[in-house]
Design an enzyme around this catalytic site. Structure first.
Site, PDB file in Angstrom:
ATOM      1  CE1 TYR A  92      -1.252   1.459  -3.497  1.00 59.38           C
ATOM      2  CE2 TYR A  92       0.448   0.373  -2.201  1.00 59.38           C
ATOM      3  CZ  TYR A  92       0.070   1.109  -3.320  1.00 59.38           C
ATOM      4  OH  TYR A  92       1.006   1.491  -4.247  1.00 59.38           O
TER       5      TYR A  92
ATOM      6  CB  CYS B 237       4.409  -3.120  -8.252  1.00 60.46           C
ATOM      7  SG  CYS B 237       3.151  -3.261  -6.980  1.00 60.46           S
TER       8      CYS B 237
ATOM      9  NE  ARG C 293       6.305  -3.850   3.335  1.00 59.58           N
ATOM     10  CZ  ARG C 293       7.233  -3.764   2.373  1.00 59.58           C
ATOM     11  NH1 ARG C 293       6.958  -3.154   1.235  1.00 59.58           N
ATOM     12  NH2 ARG C 293       8.435  -4.288   2.559  1.00 59.58           N
TER      13      ARG C 293
ATOM     14  N   GLY D 135      14.898  -4.192  -1.347  1.00 60.99           N
ATOM     15  CA  GLY D 135      14.157  -3.957  -2.568  1.00 60.99           C
ATOM     16  C   GLY D 135      15.076  -3.548  -3.698  1.00 60.99           C
TER      17      GLY D 135
ATOM     18  CB  SER E 101      11.162  -5.580  -0.267  1.00 60.89           C
ATOM     19  OG  SER E 101      10.084  -4.798   0.164  1.00 60.89           O
TER      20      SER E 101
ATOM     21  CB  ALA F  47       1.168  -5.192  -3.998  1.00 60.02           C
TER      22      ALA F  47
END
Length: 352
Positions: free
Chosen positions: A181, A25, A227, A320, A22, A57
């Site tokens: 976002y 950041c 996503r 993740g 996944s 991202a």
């Protein structure tokens, strides 16, 4: 028959198994440029056997970064900095992917390593943009509401960043439309109170995301993921039924797979977490919208991951935190499940 370690083909790209890293950041870039940290971080997960490794991202514009330490892909210089990373991932037999993003009203904030709240101009911050002038929380900077020209510019930036990503060697492009976002801000009625063509109705709120996906699809031939946050976990926000319709429209615009997450758009959401808590969202989207999906969120055990794919809840599982704990989780999972999967020659002396 075991499914987790079978290939998945999307367009002309075949993932060797159904396990993906996944996008997470790292807050470790300077001027948006990835570096040795990103090479080792992403490369080690490829060595560990993940079929798809998705880079974090990555902003399509400097003002689209969450923090000043985020990665970017807004120039040929950034493309060239990503090349050795994508190349190393591919050399290990994994498919390199990258998530393209714009943070919207959640931009210009401190990384978790350096502080909290909005970053002032004097400290390297900038004025963010959003669907309206309402900030995410009072401690964040007040955004400027995007006009139609600004929206068109960002659509073009997503397309150009996708081209540079493919030139850098990435074989999967993911558009980030989740977690509060920019594209999620436009999708959700909790944050989009506009009355123009990009607001009002569900169709209006969806317009920006559709334009981005269509532009990216026209720019590249590789698989395009999107996503989404399938639920805002807040009354009056997006529900899974809304997200089924969103996913159907995104697929029609050119998305090959919907990566189904949730939340992130409002600070007061009450999210009920637990093992595989978002899997039902991925299953609903897959079955009702008839589109391939990825499941993510507290997937930690090999048999759990196998069951998700075997049951048809999702076509792909994204891990993740578990892959932060153990970059070699896929190799261990193969051993536990009795599956055959390639092991790097340098590591064959080890029993996973």
């Amino acid at each position: 028959m075991l499914v987790l370690f079978t290939p998945l083909t999307l367009r002309s790209v075949t993932l060797p198994n159904r396990i993906a890293v996944s996008p997470m950041c790292q807050y470790s870039a300077r001027d948006g440029l990835p570096n040795d940290w990103h090479l080792v971080h992403l490369g080690s997960r490829a060595v560990g056997g993940a079929g798809l490794v998705i880079a974090e991202a990555t902003a399509v514009d400097p003002a689209g970064r969450i923090s000043p330490e985020d990665t970017g892909l807004w120039s040929a210089e950034h493309r060239d900095a990503w090349r050795p990373i994508a190349g190393f991932i591919a050399a290990q037999g994994s498919v390199p992917g990258i998530q393209l993003a714009h943070a919207g009203r959640k931009a210009s904030t401190y990384s978790p390593f350096t502080g909290s709240g909005g970053v002032a101009d004097a400290d390297g911050g900038w004025t963010p943009v959003g669907p309206t002038t309402e900030p995410f929380v009072a401690a964040y900077r007040e955004p400027v509401a995007l006009d139609e020209a600004g929206i068109a510019d960002i659509v073009a930036e997503f397309a150009q960043s996708a081209r540079w990503a493919v030139e850098a060697g990435f074989q999967v492009i993911e558009v980030h439309a989740a977690h509060g976002y920019l594209l999620h801000e436009f999708l959700s009625p909790l944050s989009n109170t506009r009355t123009d063509a990009y607001g009002g109705s569900a169709e209006g709120r969806l317009r920006f995301a559709l334009e981005v996906v269509a532009a990216v699809r026209a720019a590249v031939e590789v698989p395009v993921f999107v996503r989404i946050s399938a639920s805002d976990w807040t009354e009056g926000g997006l529900t899974v039924d809304d997200s089924v319709e969103i996913a159907r429209a995104l697929a029609a615009a050119g998305a090959d797979l919907i990566d189904v997450s949730s939340g992130g758009n409002v600070p007061h959401a009450s999210i009920e977490t637990g093992p595989g808590y978002q899997v039902p969202f991925a299953e609903a989207v897959r079955r009702k919208a008839d589109v391939p999906t990825a499941a993510v969120g507290e997937i930690t055990e090999a048999r759990q991951a196998e069951q998700i794919v075997a049951d048809g809840a999702a076509d792909l599982v994204l891990l993740g935190r578990e892959l932060l704990r153990d970059p070699y989780w896929p190799l261990r999972a193969a051993t536990e499940l009795g599956a055959r999967t390639p092991v790097p020659a340098q590591y064959r002396r080890v029993q996973y």
